[in-house]
Design an enzyme around this catalytic site. Structure first.
Site, PDB file in Angstrom:
ATOM      1  N   GLU A 107     -48.776  30.947-109.449  1.00 53.26           N
ATOM      2  CA  GLU A 107     -49.541  30.021-108.593  1.00 53.26           C
ATOM      3  C   GLU A 107     -48.633  28.893-108.099  1.00 53.26           C
ATOM      4  O   GLU A 107     -48.655  28.522-106.923  1.00 53.26           O
ATOM      5  CB  GLU A 107     -50.722  29.455-109.389  1.00 53.26           C
ATOM      6  N   GLU A 118     -40.193  25.774-111.372  1.00 51.35           N
ATOM      7  CA  GLU A 118     -41.628  25.689-111.642  1.00 51.35           C
ATOM      8  C   GLU A 118     -42.011  26.270-113.002  1.00 51.35           C
ATOM      9  O   GLU A 118     -42.942  25.801-113.629  1.00 51.35           O
ATOM     10  CB  GLU A 118     -42.414  26.402-110.538  1.00 51.35           C
TER      11      GLU A 118
END
Ligand SMILES: [Zn+2]
Length: 1041
Positions: free
Chosen positions: A105, A178
Site C-alpha cells: 500500500e 517504505e
C-alpha cells in the site's frame, strides 16, 4: 496507514466533519434522476449495468456494473453532493505477518509508469484541491479513496490513483524506504552500527505500543485462526524483516488485478465519464485472471478456548495494580447475510451501549474495572463477524469474576429480554444517522460497504437501511422472543467462544527490544562482507535519491487560477430571545434535523476551578437532571436527540495574541419533531443538574481517565504541541489546563489530573466543586445561542429557544469578573458591518492579559514508548495580520518541500511537518519518530531553508493550492455560520483572509521566516514525549517529567 477492526459499533458511523455544500440547492435530484435512466444490460465503455436501485432513505441511486473483459466490479452511488469520491479496493489476504499488503500500500504510492517521479501521491496533495486522499490496509482488503469537489481535479487524481495501483514502479529503493532495510545508524559512516529502518517498520512498532491494539489484534488472530485472520496484515515488526522485494512484487501481481478489484464512485459527477477514463487508462490493458483471494469459512470450534497474553505497563493508568484486561468473544455468522448482520449489530448495541444496557450495568457499574475492553460489541470487519465484551483496568484476581458476570448477564437477558423503549431509542438513532448530513458521506459509505462487498455480499442490500428496519420491526412483532432467541443461539449455546486476558509485564518493553536485537543480530551475522558493502552503498544511494531535487512536472495539476476567487456567503440572522439573549439563525437544507448550540462565557470563573471545567463538561449530561436519574436521562437523550454534548473552549481573538474568550459550548441535534423535548432536556440540565450520584460519578471519572491515557499513542504529537505552546500565549497556558479546541482532546496536565482524581478514594470533594462551576455557567448571563434548521422549521425553532431561555435564571448576584482585564467585543453584524448577517450585534466578553510575558520552556515527558513525539512552537501573528496568511502558506511549504523529506523519508518517522493555528502559534512537529534531538535539528534546518528562500514559484503555488483545499473544504449544513457564532468571524473577514492568502509572495515568505522563526526573534517552546534520552538528561535547559 493500517487499520485493524473498528472501535465503536454503529451503522453509518460518522467521521468527524460533516456533508457537502451544494446538496439540495436545487429542487429534485438531477444526479439521481440521471442515474435512474440507466437500464439493466446497458453497455457503457466496456462495462455492463447489472442493477439500478433507488435508495430514498439516503437520497441516492445505486448503479451496479461489471467490467466485461476483466470482471472488475463497480458500484456508483449517484447523489446530489458535490464532494465526489472515488475508491478502488482490492481483496488482500496475506498468509504471514510480514506486512506485505501494508508495505505494498505504501510502495505503490511511490511512483508509477506514467508518473515515474518519486512519491506522486504526496506531491498530488499540493497539486490538487482534494478534500480527502489516503490509503488503508485492513485485515483483508486495501482501499484507496480520494474526494474532491472539482471535476478537473477528479480526473487528475483518478489518473494518478489508477496508474499507482495498476502500474506502480515498485523500485527496490522504494521498498527499502517504505518497508524495511538494514542501514548504518549514520548512513554516511560505515563504522556506526547497522540497524533496522523503514517507514512501515517504525509505524508498526508505534502501533503496538498501544495496549488496546495489542488486545484487539490477538482477539482477531485467535478467534479466527484458520486463514488470513490469524496473521497481522499491517506487519509484525519481528516478521517485517523477512519480507523480500520479490515477494512484494509477486503479491502485487496476484492481488492488484482488475479481476480482484472493486471500484466505487459517489457524488453528482456523471458516471459515464468515470467509466470511460477507468476503462481507457487501466482496465482495457488487462485480461481476466482467476484470483485466489477468497477467505474460506472459519471451521466452528466444538469447545471454547482461552489464552493469556502480556503487554507493556501503562505508566499513566489510574491504578497501577489494576491493569489487566479480560474479554470474551463469540463467533457470529457471515457478514454477507445482511439482515442477520443488521440484527446482530443492533442486538450488540442493545447489550453494551449506554447506562441502560445490561453489560454496562453488570460490568461497568460493578466497579471492578475502568472501562470496557477494546472493540466491545459487534465487529463486522472480518468474513464472519464476532461479538466481544469484557473489562479493562481490573486486578488480575478479578478475571474470573468478570467472566462469571458475563455468563450471568447473558442468562438474564435470555430470561428478561429488552425494554421496548431501549429498542425504540436504537431505531431512532438509525433514523437520525440516516438524516444527519456529513461532509464526508462518500467516505462513510465506502467504508460502510467495504467489508461485506469484499466477500461478495450485496452492497446495495446493505444500504437499504429503511427496509432492514421495517423487516426488523416485523420480526419483533411476529415473535416477541426474537432477540432473546438470538442471544441464546449466538452467546449461550455457542462453543466458538474465546476468552482472552492480558496482563502487563514490567519487562515487556525490554523483551520487545531484546527480540529486535536478536533479529538484527541474526540478519547481520548472515551478511557477507560484500553484502555489507552493498548495504552501505544502497544507504548512500537512498540518501542521495531523497536529497535530489525532484521533477514533478509529469504530474497533472490544478493552478492557483482554478481556485474560486470569492467564497459564497452564508446568510445569518441574529435576533434577541427573551429580550436579551442573542440567537443566531441559519436556514439550511438540514434534511429534517435541527442543530442547537449555546455558548456560555466563563470570564467570572475563579482560577482554582479552571482545571475542573473539562470534567464538569464531560459529566454534566450524564448524572441525571430534574426528576430523571442518570439512566432515565440517558434513555431520553437517546430517544429524542442525536446526542447532547458539552465541551470547554478557548477561542483566540483574531487581532490580539494575548486576548481570548473562554467558555463552554453546549451542542445537540434532533429530528424536527423532537425539538420541544430536546429543549426541555436542556432546560432541566441547566436548572436542576444532579451532582449527587457519587458512585456513578466514579464510573464516569474512571472511564474518562482510561480514555485519556489510551489516547496518547495516537495523538502524542498533539499533546507535545499543546505542551510546547504553553508558555507562549495566555491561551496556550489555558489550553494546557483545559483543552477542547480543534482536534486536541486533552493535554498532559489534564491526563495527570484525571489520573489523580481517578485514584482518590473519596470523590466527594471533587464532586462538590461542580456546583460551584455550575454557578458561573448554567444561567442566562453571557450566553448566546444558535440554531441551524430548514427554513420551514425556523419559526418553531425560535419559539423553542425563546421558551428555553425564559426558563433559565439569572445568576444570583452580579458576579465579578476574576480577571480585571475583560473587554467587550462586538461580533460583526448589521448591514453597515456585514452584508450577510442581519440583526443586532452580539457582544462577546474577552479576557486579555497585557502583563503576559511569553517565555521559553523545554519539557521532556518520559513515556515508555519506543518512539518519540516532538513539538516546537513559536509565537507569531494573529489571524487578521497579513503575516498570518504568509505563515500559513509557509507552514505548508516547509512541510511539503522540506520536513516531509527530512522527517519521514530520511528520519523514518511516520509523519512530521509544520502548521499554523488560529491562535497564531506556529508548530513544527513529528509523529512516531525514532529520532528526538536530531529532529529538533531538522526543524532549525527547515527554518534556515525558508529564510534562504530555497523554494520556487511553483512550490509557492502548490502550497497555496494545498492551503485552499483546507480553507474551501466543504462545510456541513449543521456547521455553517459556526465561525461567526463562536469567534465573531464574518464571511467578509474570511474573504479578506482569502485575499491575503492569494497575495502571499516569495518576499513575504522569506520575510516572515526571518521575522518570526529565526533564533532570538520570537519565543519558542519545546516538548518531547518519549523514552529516556541521555542527551536531554544531561542538558539542564530541559525539564524532565
Ligand atoms: Zn501505513
Amino acid at each position: 496507514m493500517w487499520r485493524c477492526g473498528g472501535r465503536a459499533p454503529g451503522f453509518l458511523r460518522r467521521r468527524s466533519g460533516g456533508a457537502s455544500p451544494g446538496a439540495w440547492r436545487r429542487r429534485g435530484s438531477s444526479a439521481c434522476e440521471r442515474a435512474q435512466q440507466h437500464k439493466v444490460g446497458e453497455q457503457i465503455h466496456g462495462f455492463t449495468v447489472s442493477q439500478v436501485t433507488a435508495i430514498p432513505e439516503l437520497s441516492l441511486t445505486a448503479v451496479k456494473l461489471s467490467h466485461d473483459r476483466t470482471g472488475a466490479k463497480y458500484l456508483h452511488l449517484a447523489r446530489e453532493d458535490s464532494n465526489n469520491l472515488f475508491s478502488v479496493q482490492f481483496r488482500t489476504t496475506p498468509m504471514d505477518s510480514s506486512g506485505v499488503p501494508h508495505i505494498l500500500e505504501h510502495t505503490v504510492l511511490c511512483g508509477s509508469h506514467r508518473y515515474p517521479c518519486r512519491d506522486p501521491f504526496f506531491k498530488m496533495l499540493n497539486r490538487s484541491l482534494s478534500t480527502f486522499m489516503n490509503a488503508f490496509t485492513a485485515s483483508d482488503y486495501t482501499l484507496y479513496p480520494f474526494s474532491t469537489q472539482n471535476p478537473k481535479d477528479f480526473q487528475n487524481l483518478l489518473s494518478v490513483y489508477l496508474d499507482a495501483v495498476f502500474f506502480p514502479c515498485l523500485r527496490e529503493l522504494d521498498f527499502w524506504q517504505e518497508g524495511w532495510r538494514l542501514e548504518h545508524e549514520n548512513p554516511r559512516d560505515p563504522q556506526t552500527p547497522l540497524i533496522f529502518k523503514g517507514v512501515v517498520f517504525n509505524e508498526m512498532k508505534g502501533v503496538f505500543t498501544d495496549n488496546e491494539r495489542i488486545f484487539s489484534q490477538h482477539v482477531q488472530n485467535r478467534l479466527l485462526p484458520d486463514h488470513t485472520y490469524s496473521v497481522i496484515s499491517g506487519g509484525d515488526p519481528m516478521c517485517i524483516p523477512d519480507l523480500t522485494w520479490e515477494q512484494l512484487k509477486q503479491f502485487h501481481a496476484t492481488h492488484y488485478h482488475p479481476s480482484n478489484a472493486r471500484f466505487f464512485t459517489y457524488g453528482n459527477f456523471p458516471l459515464e465519464q468515470h467509466l470511460k477514463q477507468i476503462h481507457k487508462e487501466a482496465l482495457s490493458k488487462f485480461e481476466k485472471i482467476e484470483t485466489n483471494t477468497a477467505v474460506p469459512a472459519q471451521k466452528p470450534w466444538d469447545k471454547p478456548r482461552e489464552f493469556q497474553i502480556t503487554c507493556g505497563p501503562d505508566s499513566l493508568a489510574a491504578d497501577s495494580s489494576k491493569q489487566t484486561t479480560v474479554g470474551v468473544s463469540f463467533l457470529l455468522p457471515d457478514i454477507t447475510d445482511t439482515f442477520e448482520a443488521f440484527t446482530l449489530n443492533l442486538l450488540s448495541s442493545l447489550l453494551i451501549s449506554g447506562p441502560n444496557s445490561p453489560f454496562y450495568k453488570a460490568l461497568i457499574e460493578s466497579g471492578l474495572g475502568t472501562d470496557f475492553s477494546p472493540d466491545v460489541g459487534y465487529n463486522g470487519y472480518t468474513r464472519e463477524a464476532y461479538f466481544s465484551v469484557g473489562l479493562q483496568g481490573i486486578s488480575e484476581q478479578d478475571t474470573q469474576s468478570v467472566r462469571d458476570i458475563i455468563d450471568r448477564t447473558i442468562e438474564e437477558v435470555i430470561e428478561k429480554g429488552f425494554k421496548e423503549d431501549q429498542i425504540e431509542a436504537l431505531l431512532h438513532k438509525i433514523e437520525i444517522q440516516m438524516k444527519h448530513q456529513s461532509v464526508s458521506f462518500g467516505l462513510t459509505l465506502t467504508s460502510y460497504i467495504a467489508s461485506c462487498w469484499n466477500h461478495d455480499g450485496d452492497p446495495v442490500q446493505l444500504l437499504k437501511l429503511g427496509s432492514q428496519v421495517a423487516r426488523f420491526r416485523q420480526c419483533l412483532k411476529e415473535n416477541p422472543q426474537f432477540l432473546q432467541e438470538k442471544v441464546k443461539q449466538y452467546f449461550k449455546n455457542n462453543p466458538h467462544k474465546l476468552t482472552l486476558s492480558m496482563t502487563p509485564d514490567d519487562k515487556y518493553p525490554e523483551k520487545q527490544a531484546q527480540m529486535e536485537t536478536e533479529k538484527l543480530k541474526q540478519k547481520v551475522n548472515s551478511l557477507s562482507p560484500k553484502d555489507k558493502q552493498q548495504i552501505y552503498e544502497k544507504g548512500l544511494e537512498l540518501q542521495d535519491q531523497q536529497s535530489r531535487l525532484q521533477d514533478a512536472s509529469c504530474l497533472p495539476a490544478l493552478k492557483v487560477s482554478d481556485i474560486e476567487p470569492t467564497m459564497s456567503f452564508t446568510e445569518l440572522e441574529v435576533a434577541l430571545a427573551a429580550g436579551e439573549t442573542p440567537v443566531q439563525y441559519c436556514a439550511q437544507p438540514t434534511n429534517g434535523v435541527v442543530y442547537f448550540r449555546a455558548f456560555a462565557s466563563l470570564h467570572t470563573l475563579p482560577n482554582e476551578l479552571r482545571p475542573y471545567v473539562p470534567l464538569f463538561c464531560s459529566v454534566l449530561t450524564k448524572l441525571g437532571c430534574g426528576l430523571l436519574d442518570y439512566r432515565e436521562q440517558a434513555q431520553q437523550i437517546e430517544l429524542k436527540t442525536g446526542g447532547m454534548t458539552v465541551s470547554p473552549h478557548v477561542l483566540p481573538d483574531d487581532v490580539h495574541l494575548d486576548t481570548y474568550e473562554q467558555g463552554v459550548l453546549f451542542s445537540s441535534f434532533c429530528l424536527d419533531r423532537n425539538l420541544p423535548d430536546m429543549m426541555h432536556l436542556w432546560s432541566e440540565i441547566f436548572n436542576s443538574p444532579c451532582f449527587e450520584e457519587e458512585e456513578h460519578f466514579r464510573v464516569l471519572v474512571k472511564m474518562c481517565a482510561q480514555e485519556l491515557s489510551n489516547g496518547i499513542p495516537d495523538s502524542g504529537h498533539l499533546y507535545a504541541s499543546v505542551r510546547a505552546s504553553r508558555t507562549l500565549t495566555p491561551t496556550g497556558d489555558l489550553q494546557e489546563t483545559f483543552s477542547g479546541m480543534e482536534q486536541v482532546s486533552a493535554s498532559p496536565a489534564q491526563v495527570k489530573l484525571m489520573k489523580r482524581i481517578a485514584e482518590m478514594t473519596d470523590l466527594g470533594p471533587v464532586l462538590r466543586k461542580l456546583p460551584h462551576i455550575q454557578k458561573h455557567v448554567l444561567h442566562r448571563d453571557n450566553m448566546r445561542c444558535s440554531m441551524n434548521a430548514t427554513p420551514q422549521q425556523m419559526s418553531l425553532a425560535a419559539k423553542a429557544v425563546e421558551k428555553f431561555i425564559r426558563s433559565l435564571s439569572w445568576s444570583k448576584k452580579e458576579q465579578e469578573p476574576v480577571c480585571p482585564y475583560v473587554v467587550e467585543k462586538p461580533a460583526p453584524s448589521g448591514s453597515s458591518v456585514s452584508s450577510h448577517v442581519s440583526g443586532p450585534r452580539v457582544l462577546r466578553k474577552l479576557i486579555t492579559d497585557p502583563t503576559f510575558k511569553p517565555c521559553q520552556m523545554k519539557t521532556h515527558f518520559l513515556l515508555p514508548f519506543p518512539v518519540n513525539y516532538v513539538g516546537e512552537c513559536i509565537r507569531t501573528a494573529p489571524f487578521t495580520d497579513p503575516d498570518h496568511a504568509s505563515l500559513k502558506i509557509l507552514a505548508r511549504l516547509m512541510t511539503a518541500k522540506f520536513l516531509h523529506t527530512e522527517i519521514r523519508e530520511k528520519g523514518g518517522a511516520y509523519g512530521g511537518g509544520a502548521r499554523l493555528s488560529r491562535d497564531g502559534v506556529f508548530t513544527l512537529y513529528s509523529y512516531r519518530d525514532p529520532r528526538s534531538t536530531e529532529t529538533l535539528q531538522s526543524f532549525s534546518e527547515a527554518v534556515e531553508w525558508a529564510k534562504a528562500g530555497r523554494f520556487t514559484q511553483q512550490d509557492i503555488d502548490e502550497a497555496k493550492l494545498s492551503v485552499f483545499s483546507v480553507v474551501d473544504a466543504p462545510v456541513a449544513p449543521s456547521d455553517r455560520g459556526l465561525d461567526h457564532f463562536l469567534c465573531g468571524l464574518s464571511d467578509e473577514m474570511k474573504q479578506v483572509h482569502r485575499e491575503q492568502l492569494f497575495a502571499v509572495s516569495r518576499e513575504g515568505l522569506i520575510n516572515v521566516s526571518t521575522k518570526y522563526l529565526g533564533v532570538g526573534k520570537s519565543t519558542h517552546g519545546l516538548a518531547l514525549l518519549g523514552p529516556e534520552n541521555a542527551e536531554i538528561a544531561k542538558d539542564p535547559s530541559w525539564i524532565v517529567r
